[in-house]
Write a protein that holds these residues in place. Structure first.
Motif, PDB file in Angstrom:
ATOM      1  N   THR A   1     103.840 -32.698  19.353  1.00  7.69           N
ATOM      2  CA  THR A   1     103.961 -31.339  19.848  1.00  7.69           C
ATOM      3  C   THR A   1     104.339 -31.395  21.332  1.00  7.69           C
ATOM      4  O   THR A   1     104.211 -32.436  21.987  1.00  7.69           O
ATOM      5  N   LEU A   2     104.781 -30.269  21.879  1.00 11.31           N
ATOM      6  CA  LEU A   2     105.120 -30.202  23.305  1.00 11.31           C
ATOM      7  C   LEU A   2     103.898 -30.508  24.156  1.00 11.31           C
ATOM      8  O   LEU A   2     103.999 -31.185  25.188  1.00 11.31           O
ATOM      9  N   GLU A   3     102.731 -30.046  23.745  1.00  8.21           N
ATOM     10  CA  GLU A   3     101.510 -30.313  24.502  1.00  8.21           C
ATOM     11  C   GLU A   3     101.209 -31.808  24.548  1.00  8.21           C
ATOM     12  O   GLU A   3     100.840 -32.358  25.591  1.00  8.21           O
TER      13      GLU A   3
ATOM     14  N   GLU B   1     106.464 -23.779  22.796  1.00  9.77           N
ATOM     15  CA  GLU B   1     107.123 -24.566  21.751  1.00  9.77           C
ATOM     16  C   GLU B   1     107.773 -23.669  20.698  1.00  9.77           C
ATOM     17  O   GLU B   1     108.788 -24.029  20.106  1.00  9.77           O
TER      18      GLU B   1
ATOM     19  N   VAL C   1     113.277 -27.531  27.928  1.00 11.77           N
ATOM     20  CA  VAL C   1     112.010 -27.737  28.634  1.00 11.77           C
ATOM     21  C   VAL C   1     112.231 -28.643  29.834  1.00 11.77           C
ATOM     22  O   VAL C   1     112.986 -29.620  29.768  1.00 11.77           O
TER      23      VAL C   1
ATOM     24  N   LEU D   1     114.519 -28.999  23.748  1.00 16.21           N
ATOM     25  CA  LEU D   1     113.246 -29.274  23.080  1.00 16.21           C
ATOM     26  C   LEU D   1     113.447 -30.193  21.884  1.00 16.21           C
ATOM     27  O   LEU D   1     112.627 -31.092  21.638  1.00 16.21           O
TER      28      LEU D   1
ATOM     29  N   LEU E   1     101.449 -24.305  26.276  1.00 15.23           N
ATOM     30  CA  LEU E   1     102.547 -25.099  25.740  1.00 15.23           C
ATOM     31  C   LEU E   1     102.775 -24.839  24.256  1.00 15.23           C
ATOM     32  O   LEU E   1     103.905 -24.937  23.769  1.00 15.23           O
TER      33      LEU E   1
ATOM     34  N   LEU F   1     113.807 -33.702  23.153  1.00 21.56           N
ATOM     35  CA  LEU F   1     112.524 -34.172  23.676  1.00 21.56           C
ATOM     36  C   LEU F   1     111.609 -34.621  22.544  1.00 21.56           C
ATOM     37  O   LEU F   1     110.991 -35.684  22.596  1.00 21.56           O
ATOM     38  N   GLN F   2     111.547 -33.820  21.485  1.00 21.00           N
ATOM     39  CA  GLN F   2     110.675 -34.156  20.363  1.00 21.00           C
ATOM     40  C   GLN F   2     111.229 -35.316  19.547  1.00 21.00           C
ATOM     41  O   GLN F   2     110.457 -36.062  18.942  1.00 21.00           O
TER      42      GLN F   2
END
Length: 297
Positions: A276-278, A191, A197, A211, A187, A214-215
């Motif tokens: 973060t995406l993770e 990113e 995503v 993305l 991930l 999402l963030q």
């Protein structure tokens, strides 16, 4: 543009895909993520036309993919498990691909195969795993595809070669408007390269956004509240932890909205940090029985 509409697939009594909808905008790099067994590879097999939809539709630029050679000719795929003929070398496979894909660019092949430093005389089956991935990517990008479907495309590559592959993908997208769907467990790497995503879980799409959206919509808050004061109930809290008086809250919502809610209770201190995406992946699935479990050995 890739459209997966209400796709369902069973293997016996097991629902690998359950009314799944997925949209990859034209010219986007779309990261498809999810835990093992979420159905990512099954989606990829449908998008590439290897599986017939049980119900629902799979379209590329408004055209169905299954048993449609005209659409498939415009697609390149790197599966997680790569197959080559037993005795075939890299140049043998290049000639094979050039005979199938009319847009195959042999000039690009000659340029890139020297940069990748792959031995054309050695059978590909004798390459290392990382070299086989390089060979697969080289053959795929030389097809000059409009759509690339990548399943763990840089797995087994060293850091320098990983960066080289991603750089070529991003250059192809920027120059030719190629649409890319990539499935990966890395991930942190996604990113850096993806602009959209989708998060899958048990055959369903649980979240699908750009993305940046999402963030912007999931925020980590660290706060110290007044004595006897608790975090406002208006906060949509996904996860909570404490370290002394400092509370860490993973909340869903915009930073502006969360700032307004917190300011109303006059905390001693608070700070907001984008995830973060993770972290988003872990906390989104944490509410779906996918938390890290405490195991006593």
């Amino acid at each position: 543009m890739i459209q997966v509409e209400r796709l369902t697939k069973h293997f016996g009594n097991f629902a690998a895909l359950d009314d799944l909808t997925l949209t990859v905008p034209k010219g986007a790099i779309y990261g498809l993520v999810g835990p093992n067994g979420a159905g990512k590879s099954t989606v990829i097999r449908h998008i590439t036309g290897a599986l017939r939809p049980e119900s629902g539709r799979v379209l590329v630029d408004q055209q169905p993919v299954y048993e449609n050679p005209a659409v498939k000719e415009r697609m390149a795929c790197i599966p997680d498990d790569i197959f080559y003929y037993q005795s075939a070398g890299l140049r043998d496979m290049m000639k094979f691909y050039a005979g199938i894909y009319r847009r195959f660019d042999q000039g690009m092949y000659e340029k890139l195969h020297k940069a990748f430093e792959l031995d054309e005389k050695l059978p590909i089956r004798r390459y290392s795993k990382g070299m086989q991935k390089q060979a697969a990517f080289l053959l795929a990008i030389c097809q000059r595809p409009d759509v690339m479907i990548l399943d763990e495309p840089v797995d087994g590559l060293d850091p320098v070669m990983r960066r080289q592959v991603w750089s070529l993908i991003m250059q192809d997208v920027a120059e030719n408007g190629t649409t890319v769907l990539v499935s990966s467990h890395n991930l942190r790497e996604l990113e850096d390269v993806c602009d959209h995503v989708g998060i899958m879980h048990r055959g369903k799409m649980i979240l699908q956004r750009s993305l940046s959206e999402l963030q912007d919509n999931v925020v980590k808050v660290q706060a110290v509240f007044q004595e006897g004061t608790q975090p406002p109930q208006e906060l949509n809290v996904l996860h909570r932890s404490n370290s002394g008086r400092i509370q860490t809250l993973i909340t869903r919502g915009s930073q502006e909205e969360i700032n307004r809610i917190l300011a109303a209770v006059n905390p001693v201190f608070f700070d907001m940090v984008p995830l973060t995406l993770e972290e988003i992946f872990i906390y989104e699935l944490g509410g779906m029985d996918y938390d890290v479990k405490s195991i006593i050995l």
